[in-house]
Design an enzyme around this catalytic site. Structure first.
Site, PDB file in Angstrom:
ATOM      1  N   GLY A 121       0.831  -1.273   0.043  1.00  0.00           N
ATOM      2  CA  GLY A 121      -0.012  -0.088  -0.009  1.00  0.00           C
ATOM      3  C   GLY A 121       0.615   1.253   0.061  1.00  0.00           C
ATOM      4  O   GLY A 121       0.237   2.311  -0.129  1.00  0.00           O
TER       5      GLY A 121
ATOM      6  N   TYR B 278      -8.356   0.658 -11.976  1.00  0.00           N
ATOM      7  CA  TYR B 278      -8.839   0.544 -10.560  1.00  0.00           C
ATOM      8  C   TYR B 278      -9.898  -0.275 -10.627  1.00  0.00           C
ATOM      9  O   TYR B 278     -10.880  -0.324 -10.966  1.00  0.00           O
ATOM     10  CB  TYR B 278      -9.214   1.824  -9.900  1.00  0.00           C
ATOM     11  CG  TYR B 278      -9.827   1.629  -8.504  1.00  0.00           C
ATOM     12  CD1 TYR B 278      -8.766   1.266  -7.467  1.00  0.00           C
ATOM     13  CD2 TYR B 278     -10.985   1.834  -7.947  1.00  0.00           C
ATOM     14  CE1 TYR B 278      -9.386   1.087  -6.135  1.00  0.00           C
ATOM     15  CE2 TYR B 278     -11.466   1.766  -6.768  1.00  0.00           C
ATOM     16  CZ  TYR B 278     -10.612   1.210  -5.758  1.00  0.00           C
ATOM     17  OH  TYR B 278     -11.035   1.028  -4.479  1.00  0.00           O
TER      18      TYR B 278
ATOM     19  N   LYS C 197      -3.278  -7.835   7.078  1.00  0.00           N
ATOM     20  CA  LYS C 197      -4.228  -8.920   7.019  1.00  0.00           C
ATOM     21  C   LYS C 197      -4.587  -9.153   8.558  1.00  0.00           C
ATOM     22  O   LYS C 197      -3.635  -9.098   9.543  1.00  0.00           O
ATOM     23  CB  LYS C 197      -3.685 -10.145   6.336  1.00  0.00           C
ATOM     24  CG  LYS C 197      -3.720  -9.910   5.112  1.00  0.00           C
ATOM     25  CD  LYS C 197      -2.766 -10.943   4.428  1.00  0.00           C
ATOM     26  CE  LYS C 197      -2.278 -10.737   3.164  1.00  0.00           C
ATOM     27  NZ  LYS C 197      -1.196 -11.642   2.450  1.00  0.00           N
TER      28      LYS C 197
ATOM     29  N   GLU D   7      -0.223 -13.196  -5.617  1.00  0.00           N
ATOM     30  CA  GLU D   7      -1.110 -12.716  -5.128  1.00  0.00           C
ATOM     31  C   GLU D   7      -2.055 -11.996  -6.657  1.00  0.00           C
ATOM     32  O   GLU D   7      -1.461 -11.658  -7.342  1.00  0.00           O
ATOM     33  CB  GLU D   7      -1.056 -11.083  -4.466  1.00  0.00           C
ATOM     34  CG  GLU D   7      -0.270 -11.483  -3.197  1.00  0.00           C
ATOM     35  CD  GLU D   7      -0.011 -10.295  -2.276  1.00  0.00           C
ATOM     36  OE1 GLU D   7       0.224 -10.185  -1.313  1.00  0.00           O
ATOM     37  OE2 GLU D   7      -0.270  -9.024  -2.930  1.00  0.00           O
TER      38      GLU D   7
ATOM     39  N   GLU E 211       1.039  -9.159  -7.465  1.00  0.00           N
ATOM     40  CA  GLU E 211       2.300  -9.249  -6.918  1.00  0.00           C
ATOM     41  C   GLU E 211       2.849 -10.648  -6.534  1.00  0.00           C
ATOM     42  O   GLU E 211       1.880 -11.400  -6.341  1.00  0.00           O
ATOM     43  CB  GLU E 211       2.520  -8.460  -5.455  1.00  0.00           C
ATOM     44  CG  GLU E 211       2.480  -6.944  -5.488  1.00  0.00           C
ATOM     45  CD  GLU E 211       2.148  -6.245  -4.342  1.00  0.00           C
ATOM     46  OE1 GLU E 211       2.808  -6.931  -3.256  1.00  0.00           O
ATOM     47  OE2 GLU E 211       2.042  -5.039  -4.137  1.00  0.00           O
TER      48      GLU E 211
ATOM     49  N   ASN F   6       5.042 -12.700  -3.667  1.00  0.00           N
ATOM     50  CA  ASN F   6       5.722 -12.817  -2.664  1.00  0.00           C
ATOM     51  C   ASN F   6       6.476 -13.865  -2.405  1.00  0.00           C
ATOM     52  O   ASN F   6       6.359 -15.227  -2.723  1.00  0.00           O
ATOM     53  CB  ASN F   6       4.847 -12.779  -1.288  1.00  0.00           C
ATOM     54  CG  ASN F   6       3.994 -11.638  -1.181  1.00  0.00           C
ATOM     55  OD1 ASN F   6       4.128 -10.603  -1.647  1.00  0.00           O
ATOM     56  ND2 ASN F   6       2.618 -11.973  -0.836  1.00  0.00           N
TER      57      ASN F   6
ATOM     58  N   ARG G 150       8.293 -15.335   0.073  1.00  0.00           N
ATOM     59  CA  ARG G 150       8.743 -15.822   1.332  1.00  0.00           C
ATOM     60  C   ARG G 150       7.758 -16.609   2.021  1.00  0.00           C
ATOM     61  O   ARG G 150       6.698 -16.728   1.309  1.00  0.00           O
ATOM     62  CB  ARG G 150       8.912 -14.619   2.115  1.00  0.00           C
ATOM     63  CG  ARG G 150       7.577 -13.729   2.239  1.00  0.00           C
ATOM     64  CD  ARG G 150       7.365 -12.722   3.276  1.00  0.00           C
ATOM     65  NE  ARG G 150       5.971 -12.272   3.549  1.00  0.00           N
ATOM     66  CZ  ARG G 150       5.319 -11.405   2.431  1.00  0.00           C
ATOM     67  NH1 ARG G 150       6.006 -10.747   1.535  1.00  0.00           N
ATOM     68  NH2 ARG G 150       4.058 -10.887   2.812  1.00  0.00           N
TER      69      ARG G 150
ATOM     70  N   ARG H 281      -5.301 -13.491  13.380  1.00  0.00           N
ATOM     71  CA  ARG H 281      -4.065 -12.955  14.076  1.00  0.00           C
ATOM     72  C   ARG H 281      -4.505 -12.340  15.281  1.00  0.00           C
ATOM     73  O   ARG H 281      -5.112 -11.399  15.398  1.00  0.00           O
ATOM     74  CB  ARG H 281      -3.573 -11.991  13.012  1.00  0.00           C
ATOM     75  CG  ARG H 281      -3.111 -12.624  11.738  1.00  0.00           C
ATOM     76  CD  ARG H 281      -2.481 -11.727  11.055  1.00  0.00           C
ATOM     77  NE  ARG H 281      -2.179 -12.207   9.522  1.00  0.00           N
ATOM     78  CZ  ARG H 281      -1.326 -11.482   8.788  1.00  0.00           C
ATOM     79  NH1 ARG H 281      -0.737 -10.430   9.112  1.00  0.00           N
ATOM     80  NH2 ARG H 281      -1.161 -12.116   7.399  1.00  0.00           N
TER      81      ARG H 281
END
Ligand code: MV4
Length: 446
Positions: A165, A202, A237, A275, A288, A290, A292, A338
């Site tokens: 972001g 968008y 998240k 993603e 994107e 990631n 990892r 989380r």
């Protein structure tokens, strides 16, 4: 196989990796800051090396100290976990130069995927669907305006070095475009020292869907189903689930095969995540990659039965993937909440402190990932996430009931947490309907 691995991280993920090592018969080396002398990962590892003062620049981000610790303890590999140095191409390269295996892709691949406009171009060339927008990087507002006119408003202006972001702005019309472009670009220059931008159409009210992949050193790539990570607040998240409530088998196969194509286009190795944005009409677009292990990896582990951390270690040690795509079956439904030391009543302000009384739930299909213990003082220097509650049920309704039951049993006295907030989300009719998107928290809880 490695005999000894250094874990360049802290908290629950460091503990998760130490446990995987122990189960595999691999010795573990923890590194810790002065603020983490009493931390669980420091105590649980076979060896522990203090690498500096509490600020991350002096410890968990200090590449030389971490590599020195690895050399001194004769660790053959470094697991970076997530955050910190996990997506730092220089660190991955330095490990390689020192003859230590970095448990993740090469620095070159990290760099290639970390540059978001380059990643976008790589995916376009591989035939992976991306949001309509620019292919070449954009450096100035005038050229950007010209391109935005062709894309059609509203557009999203993004920093090539961004992600999460930062350096991102929506422009609703040509009148506001140049101002938004310059603001986003300035933010990118300040945060990353990079003025490279790109522009996309968008996508309104998207879901954040990601596909887990595993790739070995021999070009074999597997996909392990999707995670719906739409429940976020300010790009953090909060709750993730697998599978997504609205993805049918046909769409899942298409997204999975697309993720494999994306990983192959990147010459990817180790565990990774593609993603996607999923729009209202169920069109999906690469966003994107990631490079990892991710916080939410347990929901994929629960529905596939595959231990992703062990898979990462085996891949880095040069083992070929031991299963085929046909062997991967998705079973039931998993949810992760989380638990953060933060106060939802006070704008989610972090609330570190000392744990006075602690009880975690258990039972069939309930899993806890945490580095908390009774009497532990959470240092104020690091992330506020202190635990993850993961449940595995027969279906979404069963998993939701199980999560509400599990959260209701948690006791973490002495600190303020988002437990009640999570419980309230799990009771919201829109969440129960499965009709969620990235606006869920801002729309209903702020
Ligand atoms: C978008 C988008 C809509 N359209 N791109 C947010 C973080 C960065 N990874 C990309 N993000 C978005 N990109 C286009 N073309 C909406 C978001 C977005 C978002 C994405 C996933 C999860 C939560 C989000 C919250 C706000 C915006």
């Amino acid at each position: 196989m490695f005999q000894k691995i250094l874990i360049a991280n802290r908290g629950e993920i460091a503990v998760r990796i130490i446990r995987a090592c122990r189960e595999m018969g691999i010795l573990s080396v923890a590194v810790y800051s002065e603020a983490d002398r009493d931390a669980l990962h420091t105590q649980l590892a076979d060896e522990a090396v203090c690498i500096g003062k509490a600020p991350v620049a002096d410890s968990y981000l200090n590449m030389e100290r971490i590599l020195s610790a690895a050399i001194a303890t004769k660790a053959q590999a470094i697991h970076p976990g997530f955050g910190f140095l996990s997506e730092n191409e220089h660190f991955a390269g330095m490990c390689e130069s020192c003859g230590i295996a970095f448990i993740g892709p090469s620095g070159e691949i990290i760099n290639k995927m970390g540059n978001k406009s380059q990643a976008r171009a790589t995916m376009m060339e591989a035939g992976v669907p991306v949001v309509p927008g620019t292919k070449e990087p954009v450096y100035d507002a005038e050229k950007g305006l010209e391109l935005a006119e062709g894309i059609g408003y509203p557009v999203m202006i993004k920093a090539s070095s961004g992600g999460g972001g930062k350096g991102m702005r929506i422009a609703e019309s040509r009148e506001v475009f140049a101002d938004h472009f310059r603001l986003a670009q300035q933010e990118s220059v300040n945060a990353f020292g990079d003025h490279t931008m790109y522009i996309e159409k968008y996508v309104e009210e998207p879901r954040h869907i990601e596909i887990q992949i595993l790739a070995d050193k021999f070009g074999n790539v597997l996909w392990l189903g999707e995670r719906d990570c739409s429940i976020q607040r300010r790009h953090q998240k909060m709750l993730e689930e697998a599978p997504c409530a609205v993805i049918d088998e046909e769409l899942r196969q298409r997204m999975g095969q697309t993720a494999v194509r994306a990983a192959k286009a990147a010459h990817y190795e180790n565990a990774g995540t593609i993603e996607f944005l999923l729009d209202k009409h169920k069109n999906f677009y690469f966003m994107e990659m990631n490079t990892r292990i991710q916080v939410e990896h347990p929901v994929t582990e629960m529905v596939t039965g595959i231990d992703l951390v062990k898979a990462q270690i085996r891949i880095a040690a040069g083992e070929p993937l031991a299963i085929r795509q046909e062997d991967i079956a998705l079973k039931g439904h998993a949810i992760e909440c989380r638990i953060n030391a933060e106060d939802p009543q006070k704008n989610f302000m972090p609330c570190p402190g000392t744990v006075k009384d602690l009880h975690f739930p258990g039972g069939n299909g309930v899993r806890i990932e945490s580095a908390l213990y009774n009497g532990y003082t959470i240092p104020a220097f690091y992330d506020s996430m202190v635990a993850k509650v993961i449940v595995h049920g027969e279906d979404r309704e069963d998993a939701i009931r199980k999560m509400r039951s599990a959260l209701g049993e948690v006791v973490v006295d002495g600190i303020t947490t988002n437990l009640d907030f999570q419980y309230d989300m799990l009771s919201h009719p829109v969440f129960l309907s499965g009709n969620i998107n990235t606006h869920f928290i801002p729309d209903y809880f702020e």
